[in-house]
Design a protein around this motif. Structure first.
Motif, PDB file in Angstrom:
ATOM      1  N   LEU A  29      -1.211  10.463  -1.844  1.00 56.30           N
ATOM      2  CA  LEU A  29      -2.206  10.584  -0.782  1.00 56.30           C
ATOM      3  C   LEU A  29      -1.878   9.643   0.368  1.00 56.30           C
ATOM      4  CD1 LEU A  29      -5.389  10.700  -3.021  1.00 56.30           C
ATOM      5  CD2 LEU A  29      -4.240  12.625  -1.911  1.00 56.30           C
ATOM      6  N   ALA A  30      -1.172   8.561   0.063  1.00 53.85           N
ATOM      7  CA  ALA A  30      -0.712   7.604   1.077  1.00 53.85           C
ATOM      8  C   ALA A  30       0.481   6.867   0.498  1.00 53.85           C
ATOM      9  CB  ALA A  30      -1.820   6.611   1.441  1.00 53.85           C
ATOM     10  N   ALA A  31       1.408   6.458   1.375  1.00 57.52           N
ATOM     11  CA  ALA A  31       2.599   5.740   0.914  1.00 57.52           C
ATOM     12  C   ALA A  31       3.017   4.723   1.965  1.00 57.52           C
ATOM     13  CB  ALA A  31       3.746   6.714   0.648  1.00 57.52           C
ATOM     14  N   LEU A  32       3.661   3.663   1.497  1.00 56.34           N
ATOM     15  CA  LEU A  32       4.199   2.620   2.364  1.00 56.34           C
ATOM     16  C   LEU A  32       5.622   2.334   1.924  1.00 56.34           C
ATOM     17  CD1 LEU A  32       3.752   0.462   4.601  1.00 56.34           C
ATOM     18  CD2 LEU A  32       2.960  -1.079   2.778  1.00 56.34           C
ATOM     19  N   ASP A  33       6.579   2.531   2.832  1.00 57.13           N
ATOM     20  CA  ASP A  33       7.987   2.241   2.561  1.00 57.13           C
ATOM     21  C   ASP A  33       8.278   0.801   2.967  1.00 57.13           C
ATOM     22  OD1 ASP A  33       8.911   4.796   1.606  1.00 57.13           O
ATOM     23  OD2 ASP A  33       8.634   5.535   3.651  1.00 57.13           O
ATOM     24  N   LEU A  34       8.942   0.058   2.073  1.00 58.27           N
ATOM     25  CA  LEU A  34       9.261  -1.345   2.317  1.00 58.27           C
ATOM     26  C   LEU A  34      10.736  -1.609   2.058  1.00 58.27           C
ATOM     27  CD1 LEU A  34       6.303  -3.000   0.371  1.00 58.27           C
ATOM     28  CD2 LEU A  34       6.472  -2.672   2.846  1.00 58.27           C
ATOM     29  N   GLU A  35      11.267  -2.611   2.727  1.00 60.99           N
ATOM     30  CA  GLU A  35      12.603  -3.155   2.471  1.00 60.99           C
ATOM     31  C   GLU A  35      12.369  -4.625   2.142  1.00 60.99           C
ATOM     32  OE1 GLU A  35      16.790  -3.206   2.286  1.00 60.99           O
ATOM     33  OE2 GLU A  35      15.635  -1.446   2.878  1.00 60.99           O
ATOM     34  N   LEU A  36      12.685  -5.008   0.906  1.00 58.70           N
ATOM     35  CA  LEU A  36      12.461  -6.384   0.470  1.00 58.70           C
ATOM     36  C   LEU A  36      13.782  -6.992   0.028  1.00 58.70           C
ATOM     37  CD1 LEU A  36       9.193  -5.966  -1.650  1.00 58.70           C
ATOM     38  CD2 LEU A  36       9.395  -6.916   0.642  1.00 58.70           C
ATOM     39  N   GLY A  37      14.473  -7.649   0.942  1.00 55.02           N
ATOM     40  CA  GLY A  37      15.707  -8.344   0.609  1.00 55.02           C
ATOM     41  C   GLY A  37      16.750  -7.458  -0.048  1.00 55.02           C
ATOM     42  N   GLY A  38      16.994  -6.287   0.497  1.00 52.62           N
ATOM     43  CA  GLY A  38      18.006  -5.391  -0.041  1.00 52.62           C
ATOM     44  C   GLY A  38      17.463  -4.350  -1.002  1.00 52.62           C
ATOM     45  N   ALA A  39      16.225  -4.474  -1.406  1.00 56.72           N
ATOM     46  CA  ALA A  39      15.608  -3.482  -2.293  1.00 56.72           C
ATOM     47  C   ALA A  39      14.740  -2.543  -1.460  1.00 56.72           C
ATOM     48  CB  ALA A  39      14.751  -4.168  -3.349  1.00 56.72           C
ATOM     49  N   ARG A  40      14.850  -1.261  -1.744  1.00 53.93           N
ATOM     50  CA  ARG A  40      13.977  -0.275  -1.118  1.00 53.93           C
ATOM     51  C   ARG A  40      12.848   0.019  -2.095  1.00 53.93           C
ATOM     52  NH1 ARG A  40      18.926   1.526  -0.121  1.00 53.93           N
ATOM     53  NH2 ARG A  40      18.834   3.258  -1.592  1.00 53.93           N
ATOM     54  N   MET A  41      11.651   0.016  -1.552  1.00 53.54           N
ATOM     55  CA  MET A  41      10.474   0.163  -2.386  1.00 53.54           C
ATOM     56  C   MET A  41       9.490   1.086  -1.698  1.00 53.54           C
ATOM     57  SD  MET A  41       8.121  -3.029  -3.543  1.00 53.54           S
ATOM     58  CE  MET A  41       7.600  -3.053  -5.223  1.00 53.54           C
ATOM     59  N   GLN A  42       8.816   1.908  -2.460  1.00 52.51           N
ATOM     60  CA  GLN A  42       7.742   2.715  -1.907  1.00 52.51           C
ATOM     61  C   GLN A  42       6.500   2.505  -2.762  1.00 52.51           C
ATOM     62  OE1 GLN A  42       7.544   7.186  -2.015  1.00 52.51           O
ATOM     63  NE2 GLN A  42       7.660   6.924   0.217  1.00 52.51           N
ATOM     64  N   LEU A  43       5.430   2.047  -2.099  1.00 50.99           N
ATOM     65  CA  LEU A  43       4.124   1.925  -2.735  1.00 50.99           C
ATOM     66  C   LEU A  43       3.407   3.240  -2.483  1.00 50.99           C
ATOM     67  CD1 LEU A  43       3.084  -1.633  -1.480  1.00 50.99           C
ATOM     68  CD2 LEU A  43       4.338  -1.023  -3.553  1.00 50.99           C
ATOM     69  N   ARG A  44       2.853   3.844  -3.534  1.00 52.94           N
ATOM     70  CA  ARG A  44       2.253   5.170  -3.421  1.00 52.94           C
ATOM     71  C   ARG A  44       0.858   5.160  -4.040  1.00 52.94           C
ATOM     72  NH1 ARG A  44       5.963   9.206  -2.797  1.00 52.94           N
ATOM     73  NH2 ARG A  44       4.879  10.644  -4.193  1.00 52.94           N
ATOM     74  N   LEU A  45      -0.126   5.658  -3.283  1.00 53.72           N
ATOM     75  CA  LEU A  45      -1.477   5.827  -3.803  1.00 53.72           C
ATOM     76  C   LEU A  45      -1.635   7.276  -4.235  1.00 53.72           C
ATOM     77  CD1 LEU A  45      -3.566   3.857  -1.154  1.00 53.72           C
ATOM     78  CD2 LEU A  45      -2.732   3.072  -3.374  1.00 53.72           C
ATOM     79  N   LEU A  46      -2.061   7.467  -5.477  1.00 55.16           N
ATOM     80  CA  LEU A  46      -2.195   8.798  -6.054  1.00 55.16           C
ATOM     81  C   LEU A  46      -3.653   9.158  -6.286  1.00 55.16           C
ATOM     82  CD1 LEU A  46       0.485   8.369  -8.873  1.00 55.16           C
ATOM     83  CD2 LEU A  46       0.858   9.128  -6.523  1.00 55.16           C
ATOM     84  N   GLY A  47      -4.541   8.543  -5.598  1.00 57.29           N
ATOM     85  CA  GLY A  47      -5.971   8.665  -5.879  1.00 57.29           C
ATOM     86  C   GLY A  47      -6.401   7.313  -6.407  1.00 57.29           C
ATOM     87  N   ALA A  48      -7.097   7.299  -7.519  1.00 59.83           N
ATOM     88  CA  ALA A  48      -7.474   6.024  -8.119  1.00 59.83           C
ATOM     89  C   ALA A  48      -6.327   5.528  -8.987  1.00 59.83           C
ATOM     90  CB  ALA A  48      -8.742   6.184  -8.941  1.00 59.83           C
ATOM     91  N   SER A  49      -5.139   5.863  -8.580  1.00 57.29           N
ATOM     92  CA  SER A  49      -3.943   5.575  -9.358  1.00 57.29           C
ATOM     93  C   SER A  49      -2.852   5.080  -8.417  1.00 57.29           C
ATOM     94  CB  SER A  49      -3.449   6.847 -10.055  1.00 57.29           C
ATOM     95  OG  SER A  49      -4.505   7.579 -10.604  1.00 57.29           O
ATOM     96  N   HIS A  50      -1.762   4.587  -9.007  1.00 52.61           N
ATOM     97  CA  HIS A  50      -0.647   4.155  -8.170  1.00 52.61           C
ATOM     98  C   HIS A  50       0.682   4.525  -8.799  1.00 52.61           C
ATOM     99  CE1 HIS A  50      -0.124   0.448 -10.728  1.00 52.61           C
ATOM    100  NE2 HIS A  50       1.140   0.648 -10.394  1.00 52.61           N
ATOM    101  N   GLN A  51       1.690   4.522  -7.928  1.00 56.51           N
ATOM    102  CA  GLN A  51       3.071   4.687  -8.370  1.00 56.51           C
ATOM    103  C   GLN A  51       3.926   3.814  -7.463  1.00 56.51           C
ATOM    104  OE1 GLN A  51       5.104   8.585  -7.918  1.00 56.51           O
ATOM    105  NE2 GLN A  51       5.635   8.353 -10.083  1.00 56.51           N
TER     106      GLN A  51
END
Length: 179
Positions: A29-51
């Motif tokens: 439902l929403a996502a945030l792409d991040l770069e943390l010191g060489g690591a690619r990360m995506q925070l994902r909201l799936l409702g009342a859940s996360h991935q």
């Protein structure tokens, strides 16, 4: 980043949350792409859940905490696993709060995450205190994230903490030549 999730609030019991590693990306439902010191990360909201999807030189990691139909893995209190050359650590707890304490804690957490460059929070229509929030960081060579899943009708807040890093046998070696 704070967003209102355009969906009905359906995952309404903390006890229904399950945990899984290695799942494919689920619709977010929403996502945030991040770069943390060489690591690619995506925070994902799936409702009342996360991935969380994490990719770095050492491999990939996918963590899902959600109401997963047919899942046989309930939300554990703690997990420590090796994923390739990474050490993965997960911990969860459920806080039960009074109505007044819950509202105050919800406001505090949403304020913390909303303006953080590595934070993502989503609130649900119908209740300002029904939300899922995530916050990530890189610290001392480890990628860490925390999540909060709010269930105001139960007065419960599910809090998770995850840390991923290289273990003693999988640590990247420094290949620089010294004089």
């Amino acid at each position: 980043m704070l967003t209102t999730l355009q969906t009905a609030y359906t995952d309404t019991r903390a006890a229904d949350l399950a945990w899984a590693l290695g799942r494919e990306a689920l619709p977010a439902l929403a996502a945030l792409d991040l770069e943390l010191g060489g690591a690619r990360m995506q925070l994902r909201l799936l409702g009342a859940s996360h991935q969380v999807l994490l990719e770095e030189e050492g491999g990939t990691c996918s963590e899902t905490v959600a109401c997963i139909p047919g899942s046989s893995t309930p939300l554990p209190l703690g997990v420590a696993k090796r994923i390739g050359s990474w050490e993965y650590e997960f911990a969860a707890r459920v806080e039960t709060l009074s109505r007044g304490s819950f509202a105050g804690r919800a406001q505090e957490l949403l304020a913390l995450v909303a303006d953080h460059p590595h934070g993502l929070a989503g609130t649900f229509p119908g209740s300002p205190y029904a939300f899922t929030a995530m916050l990530a960081q890189r610290h001392e060579g480890r990628i860490r994230w925390r999540t909060w899943h709010a269930y105001p009708q139960e007065g419960q807040l599910v809090v998770t903490r995850t840390s991923v890093g290289f273990g003693p046998h999988g640590r990247r070696r420094d290949t620089r030549v010294s004089d």
